[in-house]
Design a protein around this motif. Structure first.
Motif, PDB file in Angstrom:
ATOM      1  N   CYS A 149       4.502   6.292  -2.785  1.00 24.48           N
ATOM      2  CA  CYS A 149       3.981   4.831  -3.094  1.00 24.48           C
ATOM      3  C   CYS A 149       3.865   5.519  -5.690  1.00 24.48           C
ATOM      4  O   CYS A 149       4.232   6.551  -5.756  1.00 24.48           O
ATOM      5  CB  CYS A 149       2.151   5.050  -3.034  1.00 24.48           C
ATOM      6  N   PHE A 150       3.507   4.383  -5.795  1.00 25.15           N
ATOM      7  CA  PHE A 150       3.697   4.581  -7.946  1.00 25.15           C
ATOM      8  C   PHE A 150       2.312   4.990  -7.777  1.00 25.15           C
ATOM      9  O   PHE A 150       0.911   4.896  -7.275  1.00 25.15           O
ATOM     10  CB  PHE A 150       3.539   3.141  -7.878  1.00 25.15           C
ATOM     11  N   THR A 207       1.315   6.132   5.141  1.00 23.86           N
ATOM     12  CA  THR A 207       0.585   4.650   4.204  1.00 23.86           C
ATOM     13  C   THR A 207       0.394   5.929   2.446  1.00 23.86           C
ATOM     14  O   THR A 207      -0.809   6.247   3.332  1.00 23.86           O
ATOM     15  CB  THR A 207       0.467   3.487   3.936  1.00 23.86           C
ATOM     16  N   CYS A 208       0.494   5.253   1.589  1.00 22.93           N
ATOM     17  CA  CYS A 208      -0.454   5.807   0.523  1.00 22.93           C
ATOM     18  C   CYS A 208      -0.558   5.039  -0.846  1.00 22.93           C
ATOM     19  O   CYS A 208       0.420   3.390  -0.629  1.00 22.93           O
ATOM     20  CB  CYS A 208       0.551   6.844   0.088  1.00 22.93           C
ATOM     21  N   VAL A 228      -4.912   7.295   0.962  1.00 23.30           N
ATOM     22  CA  VAL A 228      -3.888   7.434   1.860  1.00 23.30           C
ATOM     23  C   VAL A 228      -4.172   7.293   3.352  1.00 23.30           C
ATOM     24  O   VAL A 228      -5.387   7.813   3.470  1.00 23.30           O
ATOM     25  CB  VAL A 228      -3.309   9.045   2.144  1.00 23.30           C
ATOM     26  N   ALA A 229      -3.985   7.125   4.245  1.00 21.15           N
ATOM     27  CA  ALA A 229      -4.170   6.792   6.228  1.00 21.15           C
ATOM     28  C   ALA A 229      -2.843   7.408   6.535  1.00 21.15           C
ATOM     29  O   ALA A 229      -1.529   6.967   6.149  1.00 21.15           O
ATOM     30  CB  ALA A 229      -3.902   5.582   6.101  1.00 21.15           C
ATOM     31  N   GLY A 230      -3.053   8.016   8.047  1.00 23.60           N
ATOM     32  CA  GLY A 230      -2.016   7.865   9.046  1.00 23.60           C
ATOM     33  C   GLY A 230      -2.637   7.516  10.381  1.00 23.60           C
ATOM     34  O   GLY A 230      -3.793   7.107  10.862  1.00 23.60           O
ATOM     35  N   SER A 249      -0.312  -0.260   6.176  1.00 21.27           N
ATOM     36  CA  SER A 249      -0.365   0.140   4.858  1.00 21.27           C
ATOM     37  C   SER A 249      -2.139  -0.158   4.010  1.00 21.27           C
ATOM     38  O   SER A 249      -3.052  -1.017   4.693  1.00 21.27           O
ATOM     39  CB  SER A 249       0.473  -1.619   4.529  1.00 21.27           C
ATOM     40  N   LEU A 250      -1.836   0.260   2.530  1.00 23.11           N
ATOM     41  CA  LEU A 250      -2.603   0.240   1.951  1.00 23.11           C
ATOM     42  C   LEU A 250      -2.156  -0.662  -0.473  1.00 23.11           C
ATOM     43  O   LEU A 250      -1.463   0.227   0.178  1.00 23.11           O
ATOM     44  CB  LEU A 250      -3.201   1.450   1.631  1.00 23.11           C
TER      45      LEU A 250
END
Length: 363
Positions: free
Chosen positions: A175-176, A224-225, A234-236, A260-261
């Motif tokens: 992620c950016f 995802t971040c 972040v998440a998983g 997704s975030l």
């Protein structure tokens, strides 16, 4: 099933693989019993307060992108500061490569390549004295980080000679974080429970340089971040939505998981948009404590279908011109047909405040 204001960690029997998140409605049904009654206090703790469901607010879709063969996965924006209506949108087709769209929703070009499960974009990357968009993604099958230079005038994308970015065990997502004259900063999620940060810049050599600038352990693997200012979210599959500060410390935890975030600002406050995961829905979270501000349902517009199964999400605060997109756009991929929908950012803000206008959005 809606996000609730307070969650704790799921019991072991409720944990399933992240691959199941591609069709989150089935997963949500399986986890419904486990989710009811759970609460959240400090990170890693549970409390005794009852769950409070928040009814979803309807948000009207603005437009839909062209349907493309294979459908769309991760999506990202490539704004054009000088000519906003000439900004582009890139997506990672489910069968590999990159799709390039214009703001009118037209599919302009497909570039072949591996399937990328996440995207980060620097709209004005300095490369050999030119300002060219740089797209960075993760090849989920090999765990490698790939780079592509976007040529706006074609438009097309060419694979870039990016120096190796190799977290131990391989990469799972990117992620950016930030861009400035001369460099792009990104976060790379490892397949293990670790995130590394990298600075990408053109050093004049045969490869575009990549220097690791940080490494932080996570409570569990993330898939995802998103970032906003100095905060990383972040998440998983077994990691609740988690806010991490610039030192790598966990500051807050929210919903049990998300597919997704996207993070940014609405009405002057930091927010996180979360899709999928254990809920199969879409929610707007407070970027500070990750409490649920509002559950959202994207409904049909005058001639455009809404979103039944929110899968991937991205938000930009950059102008894409016109009346609808001058304050930015939220893009959501519907997992039902894998087609991208657009919602004007101003419309999204009205889910929090019905009287919100362009001047109150923040950016």
């Amino acid at each position: 099933m809606l996000f609730s204001r307070r969650f704790g960690a799921f019991p072991e029997r409720a944990i399933q693989s992240f691959e199941n998140f591609r069709h989150p409605r089935a997963l949500a049904a399986a986890l419904l019993g486990a989710a009811l009654g759970l609460t959240a206090c400090d990170p890693g703790e549970t409390g005794d307060e009852p769950e409070q469901d928040i009814n979803a607010v309807d948000v009207t879709v603005t437009a839909a992108m062209d349907a493309v063969n294979g459908g769309s996965g991760a999506v990202a924006f490539v704004p054009n500061a000088e000519t906003p209506w000439a900004g582009l949108i890139v997506a990672a087709p489910l069968d590999g490569g990159l799709d390039i769209f214009n703001v009118d929703g037209e599919a302009l070009e497909r570039v072949t390549g591996p399937r990328l499960n996440s995207l980060a974009v620097s709209p004005g990357f300095a490369l050999r004295g030119e300002s060219l968009p740089l797209i960075v993604g993760v090849d989920g099958s090999s765990g490698t980080v790939r780079g592509y230079v976007l040529v706006r005038s074609e438009p097309t994308a060419i694979e870039a000679p990016l120096a190796p970015i190799e977290p131990e065990g391989g990469a799972s997502a990117v992620c950016f974080i930030d861009e400035a004259p001369g460099h792009l900063d990104i976060a790379v999620l490892g397949r293990e429970a670790r995130v590394t940060t990298w600075r990408i810049r053109d050093t004049g050599g045969d490869l575009i340089g990549a220097e690791q600038t940080g490494s932080y352990a996570l409570p569990a693997p993330a898939r995802t971040c998103a970032s906003f200012q100095d905060e990383l979210y972040v998440a998983g599959p077994t990691l609740s939505v988690t806010r991490i500060n610039a030192s790598g410390a966990v500051e807050a935890r929210g919903a049990p998981s998300a597919q997704s975030l996207s993070a940014g600002i609405l009405l002057g406050r930091p927010v996180v948009i979360a899709t999928g995961g254990t809920t199969g829905g879409l929610a707007l979270l407070d970027g500070r404590d990750l409490s649920v501000l509002q559950n959202l349902q994207i409904v049909d517009g005058m001639s455009t279908p809404g979103v039944e199964d929110p899968a991937f999400v991205a938000m930009t605060t950059e102008s894409y011109g016109g009346t609808a997109y001058q304050s930015g756009i939220v893009a959501v991929v519907d997992g039902t047909d894998d087609r991208i929908r657009f919602i004007a950012r101003e419309t999204f803000a009205r889910a929090l405040s019905p009287n919100a206008g362009p001047d109150s959005l923040g950016g």
